[in-house]
Design a protein around this motif. Structure first.
Motif, short mmCIF file in Angstrom:
data_model
loop_
_atom_site.label_atom_id
_atom_site.label_comp_id
_atom_site.label_asym_id
_atom_site.label_seq_id
_atom_site.Cartn_x
_atom_site.Cartn_y
_atom_site.Cartn_z
N ARG A 33 0.05 -0.82 -0.14
CA ARG A 33 0.46 -0.05 0.10
C ARG A 33 0.73 0.92 -0.21
NH1 ARG A 33 -3.89 1.98 4.79
NH2 ARG A 33 -4.77 4.15 4.23
N ALA A 34 1.99 1.28 0.80
CA ALA A 34 2.88 2.67 0.93
C ALA A 34 3.27 3.12 -0.31
CB ALA A 34 4.06 2.04 2.18
N HIS A 35 3.87 1.84 -1.28
CA HIS A 35 4.26 2.32 -2.62
C HIS A 35 2.83 2.43 -4.22
CE1 HIS A 35 9.01 1.58 -1.45
NE2 HIS A 35 8.13 1.23 -0.07
N SER A 36 1.78 2.24 -3.29
CA SER A 36 0.60 1.33 -3.73
C SER A 36 0.67 0.47 -5.15
CB SER A 36 0.58 3.26 -5.23
OG SER A 36 0.13 4.19 -4.19
N PHE A 37 1.72 -0.62 -5.03
CA PHE A 37 2.75 -1.54 -6.36
C PHE A 37 1.57 -2.71 -5.66
CE2 PHE A 37 5.14 -4.63 -6.19
CZ PHE A 37 5.63 -4.59 -7.10
N VAL A 38 1.42 -3.16 -6.98
CA VAL A 38 1.12 -4.42 -6.80
C VAL A 38 1.57 -4.70 -8.98
CG1 VAL A 38 -1.10 -3.79 -8.15
CG2 VAL A 38 -0.99 -5.36 -6.95
N ALA A 39 1.72 -6.25 -8.06
CA ALA A 39 3.06 -7.20 -9.00
C ALA A 39 2.28 -8.93 -9.36
CB ALA A 39 4.48 -6.68 -9.07
N ALA A 40 1.96 -9.20 -10.32
CA ALA A 40 2.26 -11.00 -10.23
C ALA A 40 3.70 -11.14 -11.35
CB ALA A 40 1.48 -11.27 -10.65
N ARG A 41 4.46 -12.26 -10.55
CA ARG A 41 5.31 -12.89 -11.20
C ARG A 41 4.69 -14.36 -11.57
NH1 ARG A 41 8.94 -12.51 -14.35
NH2 ARG A 41 11.10 -13.19 -13.03
N THR A 42 4.81 -15.04 -12.73
CA THR A 42 4.71 -16.58 -12.20
C THR A 42 5.44 -17.30 -13.25
OG1 THR A 42 3.49 -15.76 -14.68
CG2 THR A 42 2.61 -15.03 -13.04
N HIS A 43 5.60 -18.12 -13.02
CA HIS A 43 6.12 -19.86 -13.68
C HIS A 43 5.74 -20.66 -13.77
CE1 HIS A 43 9.80 -21.73 -14.72
NE2 HIS A 43 9.67 -22.59 -13.87
#
Length: 127
Positions: A33-43
Motif C-alpha cells: 500500500r505504501a508504494h501503491s504497488f501490486v505485481a504478479a510474477r509467474t512461472h
C-alpha cells in the motif's frame, strides 16, 4: 524507522483437477500500500502440470497466469479492473475461486523494495 514498509503476498497455485485438490505454486502476487504497488510474477512448470493432469490445457493455464499479471499491471491489460487502484486489484485477485489458477492465503512482511521482494518470493517459493 528502517525504511521498510508492510507488504502482503499470496501464492498463485495451479490446481489442474479441482476435484482432486492437488496443486503446485506457479506465481506470486505482491501488494504494498505504501508504494501503491501490486505485481504478479509467474512461472509455469509444464512437467508438474502434465504429471498431475496429462490432459491439462497448458496454453489455457498460461493464459490465466498472464491474465493475473495483466490485472496487476493495470492499463488496458487489466480489462474491467483498469480503473481500480492497486489495493482493489490485489483484493480482487486474492478472492477465493474454484478455477485452475487459485490464490493461496495472504501473508505479510516488511520490505524496502516491493519489486525486488516479488522476484525474491518467486525464486524462493515457485521456481
Amino acid at each position: 524507522m528502517n525504511g521498510r514498509d508492510v507488504f502482503e503476498y499470496a501464492l498463485l497455485r495451479v490446481v489442474p483437477r479441482v476435484e482432486r485438490g492437488e496443486c503446485f505454486n506457479a506465481g506470486v502476487l505482491v501488494y504494498c500500500r505504501a508504494h501503491s504497488f501490486v505485481a504478479a510474477r509467474t512461472h509455469l512448470d509444464e512437467t508438474k502440470l502434465l504429471v498431475l493432469d496429462p490432459d491439462a490445457d497448458v496454453q489455457g493455464v498460461r493464459a490465466a497466469l498472464r491474465a493475473v499479471e495483466g490485472v496487476c499491471a493495470g492499463g488496458q491489460a487489466a480489462g474491467q479492473a483498469a480503473g481500480d487502484d492497486a489495493g482493489r486489484r490485489f483484493r480482487w485477485l486474492i478472492a477465493p475461486r474454484s478455477t485452475v489458477v487459485q490464490p493461496g492465503p495472504v501473508h505479510t512482511g516488511l520490505t524496502a523494495d516491493p519489486a525486488a521482494e516479488t522476484e525474491r518470493l518467486l525464486q524462493l517459493l515457485v521456481r
